[in-house]
Design a protein around this motif. Structure first.
Motif, PDB file in Angstrom:
ATOM      1  N   TYR A 180       0.829  -1.207   0.000  1.00  0.00           N
ATOM      2  CA  TYR A 180       0.000   0.000   0.000  1.00  0.00           C
ATOM      3  C   TYR A 180       0.864   1.259   0.000  1.00  0.00           C
ATOM      4  O   TYR A 180       1.556   1.537   0.990  1.00  0.00           O
ATOM      5  N   PRO A 181       0.827   2.026  -1.062  1.00  0.00           N
ATOM      6  CA  PRO A 181       1.635   3.253  -1.117  1.00  0.00           C
ATOM      7  C   PRO A 181       1.233   4.281  -0.059  1.00  0.00           C
ATOM      8  O   PRO A 181       2.035   5.164   0.275  1.00  0.00           O
ATOM      9  N   TRP A 182       0.023   4.162   0.466  1.00  0.00           N
ATOM     10  CA  TRP A 182      -0.439   5.118   1.473  1.00  0.00           C
ATOM     11  C   TRP A 182      -0.067   4.706   2.898  1.00  0.00           C
ATOM     12  O   TRP A 182      -0.298   5.465   3.845  1.00  0.00           O
ATOM     13  N   TYR A 183       0.486   3.508   3.082  1.00  0.00           N
ATOM     14  CA  TYR A 183       0.801   3.073   4.436  1.00  0.00           C
ATOM     15  C   TYR A 183       1.838   4.002   5.057  1.00  0.00           C
ATOM     16  O   TYR A 183       2.867   4.298   4.438  1.00  0.00           O
ATOM     17  N   GLY A 184       1.600   4.418   6.288  1.00  0.00           N
ATOM     18  CA  GLY A 184       2.493   5.349   6.986  1.00  0.00           C
ATOM     19  C   GLY A 184       2.123   6.800   6.775  1.00  0.00           C
ATOM     20  O   GLY A 184       2.714   7.685   7.393  1.00  0.00           O
ATOM     21  N   SER A 185       1.117   7.066   5.907  1.00  0.00           N
ATOM     22  CA  SER A 185       0.694   8.446   5.654  1.00  0.00           C
ATOM     23  C   SER A 185      -0.203   8.927   6.797  1.00  0.00           C
ATOM     24  O   SER A 185      -0.609   8.156   7.677  1.00  0.00           O
ATOM     25  N   ASP A 186      -0.540  10.202   6.769  1.00  0.00           N
ATOM     26  CA  ASP A 186      -1.456  10.728   7.774  1.00  0.00           C
ATOM     27  C   ASP A 186      -2.838  10.111   7.564  1.00  0.00           C
ATOM     28  O   ASP A 186      -3.169   9.584   6.493  1.00  0.00           O
ATOM     29  N   PHE A 187      -3.678  10.211   8.602  1.00  0.00           N
ATOM     30  CA  PHE A 187      -4.947   9.493   8.600  1.00  0.00           C
ATOM     31  C   PHE A 187      -5.890   9.973   7.501  1.00  0.00           C
ATOM     32  O   PHE A 187      -6.645   9.182   6.929  1.00  0.00           O
ATOM     33  N   GLU A 188      -5.859  11.255   7.196  1.00  0.00           N
ATOM     34  CA  GLU A 188      -6.747  11.763   6.156  1.00  0.00           C
ATOM     35  C   GLU A 188      -6.423  11.137   4.801  1.00  0.00           C
ATOM     36  O   GLU A 188      -7.328  10.782   4.041  1.00  0.00           O
ATOM     37  N   LYS A 189      -5.149  10.985   4.496  1.00  0.00           N
ATOM     38  CA  LYS A 189      -4.777  10.355   3.233  1.00  0.00           C
ATOM     39  C   LYS A 189      -5.148   8.871   3.252  1.00  0.00           C
ATOM     40  O   LYS A 189      -5.614   8.316   2.240  1.00  0.00           O
ATOM     41  N   LEU A 190      -4.959   8.237   4.409  1.00  0.00           N
ATOM     42  CA  LEU A 190      -5.314   6.827   4.540  1.00  0.00           C
ATOM     43  C   LEU A 190      -6.803   6.629   4.271  1.00  0.00           C
ATOM     44  O   LEU A 190      -7.200   5.732   3.509  1.00  0.00           O
ATOM     45  N   LYS A 191      -7.640   7.466   4.887  1.00  0.00           N
ATOM     46  CA  LYS A 191      -9.083   7.350   4.672  1.00  0.00           C
ATOM     47  C   LYS A 191      -9.435   7.464   3.199  1.00  0.00           C
ATOM     48  O   LYS A 191     -10.187   6.642   2.651  1.00  0.00           O
TER      49      LYS A 191
END
Length: 804
Positions: free
Chosen positions: A212-223
């Protein structure tokens, strides 16, 4: 004491067959309760089931009524006690969800108003379109615990082991169904945080960063990334979200059980209801098996129960019911029995417009098949109709009633809202009474199987959530859906049953696959199959197993990565797919031992380069191989990678070549019969037969090539089912065989339902049979033969009397 042991329900140590009828006490005037109970007993049932609607019993927060204080029909305690006075067991279903066409699926309005955060957010940040709830939301669980505290206070003293009649408690209802049918997975903020925690327990940090390229990102990006996934990781999300939701549902069920046990509801089976049948078919039912897989296998003490909404059991649908019963059994723990907690009955006129109408055989046939396959509890739903009362204060929602079906509810039930019996009642009652007449035998019998099993792959049905804008998800799921049930069930399973194969199922994904226990395996296969399952099948072949693979030889794992483990083991190289098109009528021709069959049209064919394998099917104009037989290690595989007609002789030949001939047979040339046998450890047996067509059929039955019933030709009447005893023992006699089915057993007499122009009952007994003008008696070669003197179509009841 109630025990679940060796696929039986034991009550005080004795195996029991539980036949329930669903009576919604809250939809009936209290003075009508006894009348409906009388009709349930007339039908032969020994138990009552009912939902307990939270919406009704706590319509206003904190104002509970389970004793009829506000409305007499809400006296739950009084209804359960009345059932006990009538010597009936009780199966209680307290939700919190009950569905049952109730407003909010049975959840009080105030729960949503007080906790707006429990309404799920799903794909692209949209709210759920159904009345589902975030099951693990703290606010919701707090209210559920309060509801359980109140309702369990009435259930606890009425448990069977406390002197009451309650023998089972259902935890919630059809968990996950609403989010599946609406394709709205719960992606609320706190669920996504929990999802990430689950991911971190399932994978290493480096694996997650790669997935997942979004793993470790802030929660808003994760959502945003999970709610609106990109195709670069959509396949991974499809897999992980399905597994996470299974785990989440299991945790929810465990919490509900903990609440029940906190309030002293213990030492009783907890039932998890599985949803999935639709449009009169079972093709999607295994989605529910998959969703709730972990829920009912997570610990001892659980039973899973099916929802059987098939309408008529016909040549079109009968294999569906047989297969899904097998699939449920395949995933069960060793002791768990089959049950059906919503067993559709009645006339099918759900819209009150006569747009659907069942044959009287519908409930009878389904009952007989389920009992033959080992179902120990059936709950006829809905047994009796009722009335949806108006809520006070009124919600002002158009009808102000507790349900959205109008004033009358359950108008398709065998017993109408007014208490009248409809045309389906007599036949349903006949089948129930027939089963209960020999319930002590059936409750411990198991279906006998030939040496072939149907493979179940739970992940092939983990298709309930798909991001609508994902082409990757669409490609994977469309291929799996095309191969997992339709062709395999419609063609292979139907052909097997019509050629008298009796088969179970094996969960080849999660359980051991041993050629000694499973000599021959039918594998409905898609282009995608997990690498671990491919390896397992390859090892199974090497060790001597035999496989009939129908569909496609897999080329990828479940996330779309190339994986040809099984193809490599088969020694073939897939070339591609030939597809029918406008003005191109793709056709296939049989080869080798399958030859001398007509060329047939098809719409698709996976083709192969083969070296050592023997071609058995080819594309007509290219001569490319689309079916073959291959030796692998000590085993053998036959692969048919093209949809093929239900050619019974072809499929029979396939299984015989794989080493699994059918032990049973008949000589009726036009088929349309379902046949199986059940047996006890003592050798007592029943032959179960359904004539699925509207015409009488005369035939001989064979076992291992030998004629049964002393070679007599039997008539199976149109749309009739029979359960014929073979070596069934009673204290002073043994029924070696009978062409009539047992309907009542008494100390000095036994009654039968006749099926022939002249029925024969062959007995081993030292007792003297009393003379009677309705039958004659002959003794020959150590057997006593009773010959009915009545034609079954004139008078079908015969009682045989014993002297003394």
């Amino acid at each position: 004491m109630i025990e679940i042991k060796d696929k039986m329900i034991l009550i005080d140590g004795k195996p029991q067959l539980i036949m329930c009828g669903e009576i919604h006490y809250y939809r009936l005037n209290k003075e009508d309760w006894q009348d409906r109970i009388d009709k349930l007993k007339e039908a032969g049932c020994n138990a009552v089931a009912s939902y307990v609607p939270w919406l009704c019993h706590e319509y206003q927060e904190g104002q509970f009524d389970l004793v009829g204080r506000t409305r007499p029909e809400l006296d739950l305690a009084g209804f359960i006690d009345l059932c006990k006075e009538n010597d009936l067991y009780f199966f209680v279903r307290p939700g919190p969800f009950i569905m049952a066409e109730m407003k909010n699926e049975g959840i009080p309005y105030w729960v949503y108003e007080k906790h707006p955060e429990i309404v799920p957010i799903s794909w692209d940040g949209e709210e759920a379109t159904t009345k589902t709830i975030d099951y693990l939301a703290d606010g919701f669980l707090q209210e559920v615990r309060n509801w359980y505290k109140e309702v369990m206070g009435f259930i606890t003293p009425r448990l069977y082991h406390r002197g009451g009649n309650i023998i089972g408690v259902q935890l919630d209802n059809e968990i996950g169904m609403l989010s599946w049918v609406s394709n709205k997975p719960d992606l609320t903020d706190h669920v996504l945080k929990d999802f990430v925690t689950w991911l971190e327990h399932s994978y290493s940090g480096s694996e997650l960063s790669e997935r997942y390229p979004w793993y470790g990102s802030d929660f808003e990006k994760l959502k945003a990334s999970v709610r609106s996934p990109e195709d670069t990781y959509a396949a991974a999300l499809l897999h992980d979200l399905g597994y996470y939701m299974r785990n989440r549902f299991a945790r929810y069920v465990n919490i509900l059980r903990s609440y029940a046990e906190e309030f002293d509801v213990k030492d009783i089976p907890f039932v998890v209801n599985i949803h999935g049948t639709g449009q009169g078919r079972g093709l999607t039912f295994p989605i529910g098996i998959s969703q709730l897989y972990e829920s009912y296998t997570q610990a001892p003490g659980y039973i899973s129960g099916s929802d059987i909404y098939f309408g008529d059991l016909s040549m079109e649908t009968f294999q569906d019911l047989y297969v899904i019963n097998g699939f449920m059994d395949a995933v069960h723990l060793p002791d768990q029995p089959l049950t059906s907690v919503e067993f559709n009955c009645g006339d099918g006129n759900f819209g009150s417009n006569y747009g659907g109408r069942y044959d009287p055989s519908a409930a009878d046939f389904k009952t007989r098949m389920c009992i033959a396959q080992g179902n120990r509890l059936l709950n006829y739903y809905l047994f009796t109709g009722g009335v949806n009362y108006r809520l006070e204060p009124a919600p002002q929602d158009g009808n102000d009633r507790v349900a959205f079906t109008g004033e009358r509810h359950g108008f398709a039930a065998p017993v109408s809202p007014e208490g009248e019996l409809n045309y389906t009642f007599p036949r349903m009652a006949r089948s129930i009474r027939t089963a209960m007449a020999v319930a002590d035998k059936l409750a411990e019998m198991k279906e006998e199987h030939d040496a072939v099993s149907f493979a179940f792959i739970p992940d092939y049905f983990m298709t309930e959530y798909r991001y609508p804008k994902s082409s990757v998800m669409a490609e994977i799921l469309s291929n799996i859906e095309a191969n997992r049930a339709g062709g395999a069930w419609e063609i292979v399973a139907r052909a097997m049953l019509l050629t008298c194969y009796r088969f179970g199922s094996v969960d080849i994904q999660n359980k051991e696959l041993d050629p000694k226990k499973t000599p021959v395996l039918v594998v409905p296969s898609a282009r995608y199959l997990d690498a671990s399952v491919q390896h397992k099948l390859a090892d199974y072949l090497e060790q001597g197993g035999a496989i009939f693979l129908y569909g496609e030889v897999p080329l990828y794992d479940m996330e779309g990565r190339e994986c040809t483990v099984l193809a490599d083991k088969l020694g073939v190289k897939p070339k591609g797919m030939s597809l029918g098109a406008e003005n191109y009528w793709l056709s296939v021709i049989a080869d080798s031992w399958a030859a001398a069959r007509p060329e047939v049209r098809t719409h698709a064919a996976q083709t192969f380069e083969v070296e050592k394998a023997t071609p058995i099917m080819r594309v007509y104009d290219t001569n490319e191989v689309c079916g073959f037989e291959a030796a692998v290690g000590k085993g053998k595989a036959i692969v048919l990678a093209t949809p093929y007609p239900c050619d019974l002789s072809f499929f029979k030949k396939v299984f015989e070549r794989l080493g699994a001939p059918a032990a049973l047979a008949h000589d009726y040339e036009h088929h349309g019969l379902f046949i199986t046998t059940t047996a006890s450890a003592k050798g007592e047996r029943f032959l179960h037969v359904l004539n699925l067509d509207g015409l009488d059929k005369e035939l001989h039955f064979y076992e291992q090539g030998n004629k049964l019933f002393d070679g007599r030709k039997l008539l199976i009447q149109s749309k009739d089912g029979v359960m014929l005893p073979l070596n069934v023992m009673y204290e002073s006699y043994k029924i070696v065989y009978s062409t009539a089915e047992i309907i009542e057993v008494d100390k000095n007499k036994i009654s039968f339902r006749l099926t022939q122009a002249e029925d024969v009952i062959a007995l081993e007994t030292n007792c003297t049979i009393a003379l009677h003008d309705e039958y004659k008696v002959e003794v020959k070669d150590g057997l006593t033969y009773v010959f009915s003197q009545k034609h079954a179509k004139v008078d079908d009841r015969l009682t045989v009397y014993f002297e003394g």
